[in-house]
Design an enzyme around this catalytic site. Sequence first.
Site, PDB file in Angstrom:
ATOM      1  N   ARG A  36       0.825  -1.216   0.000  1.00  0.00           N
ATOM      2  CA  ARG A  36       0.000   0.000   0.000  1.00  0.00           C
ATOM      3  C   ARG A  36       0.854   1.260   0.000  1.00  0.00           C
ATOM      4  O   ARG A  36       0.576   2.214   0.726  1.00  0.00           O
ATOM      5  CB  ARG A  36      -0.923   0.001   1.206  1.00  0.00           C
ATOM      6  N   CYS A  37       1.876   1.259  -0.804  1.00  0.00           N
ATOM      7  CA  CYS A  37       2.831   2.362  -0.868  1.00  0.00           C
ATOM      8  C   CYS A  37       2.741   2.999  -2.244  1.00  0.00           C
ATOM      9  O   CYS A  37       2.421   2.332  -3.230  1.00  0.00           O
ATOM     10  CB  CYS A  37       4.238   1.792  -0.622  1.00  0.00           C
ATOM     11  N   GLY A  38       3.048   4.276  -2.326  1.00  0.00           N
ATOM     12  CA  GLY A  38       3.094   4.937  -3.625  1.00  0.00           C
ATOM     13  C   GLY A  38       4.115   4.324  -4.561  1.00  0.00           C
ATOM     14  O   GLY A  38       4.022   4.472  -5.785  1.00  0.00           O
ATOM     15  N   THR A  40       4.638   1.019  -4.722  1.00  0.00           N
ATOM     16  CA  THR A  40       4.248  -0.371  -4.952  1.00  0.00           C
ATOM     17  C   THR A  40       4.277  -0.765  -6.431  1.00  0.00           C
ATOM     18  O   THR A  40       4.624  -1.906  -6.739  1.00  0.00           O
ATOM     19  CB  THR A  40       2.868  -0.655  -4.320  1.00  0.00           C
TER      20      THR A  40
END
Length: 164
Positions: A36-38, A40
């Site tokens: 759930r990371c930018g 990803t």
Amino acid sequence: MTDLRAIPLTLLDGSATTFGEVAGDGPVLVVNVASRCGLTPQYAALEELARSYGPRGLTVLGTPCNQFLGQEPGSNEEIAEFCSMTYGVTFPLTDKLEVNGDGQHPLFAELTAAADAGGHTGDVRWNFEKWLVSRDGEVVARFAPTTVPDAAEVVAAVEASLEA
């Protein structure tokens, strides 16, 4: 300094192994990952590296981590499903590891001693930081989280490690 190849790991499926068993005879690109990371979407380029260079001996190893704003909250099963269904990930993933702090996994205690091109050593800065480990178990490169897996400097380092 610990022998990286002897460091124990547990894979997402719960199987016990060592870094050396995962690495085989080739170099390894270790990446702390999160769902759930930018950053990803880097999973796609990591999978492409694994598919392109795997036949020549490269292993990409993802190490999920939930220490950066809780961006990897899922269970091992949820992480595996997300990676497979969303990005077609086929490279090995460990269970969730702590990359910084008192609970830092021994693998990251060794990896974080290496400097990146800008001279940064120490704590992992964010998800998708990368380390290239030679077939001899030496950290030969460290890349910032925002350096994409298919960046020229990453590909050049991978190529050089495969030729060494």
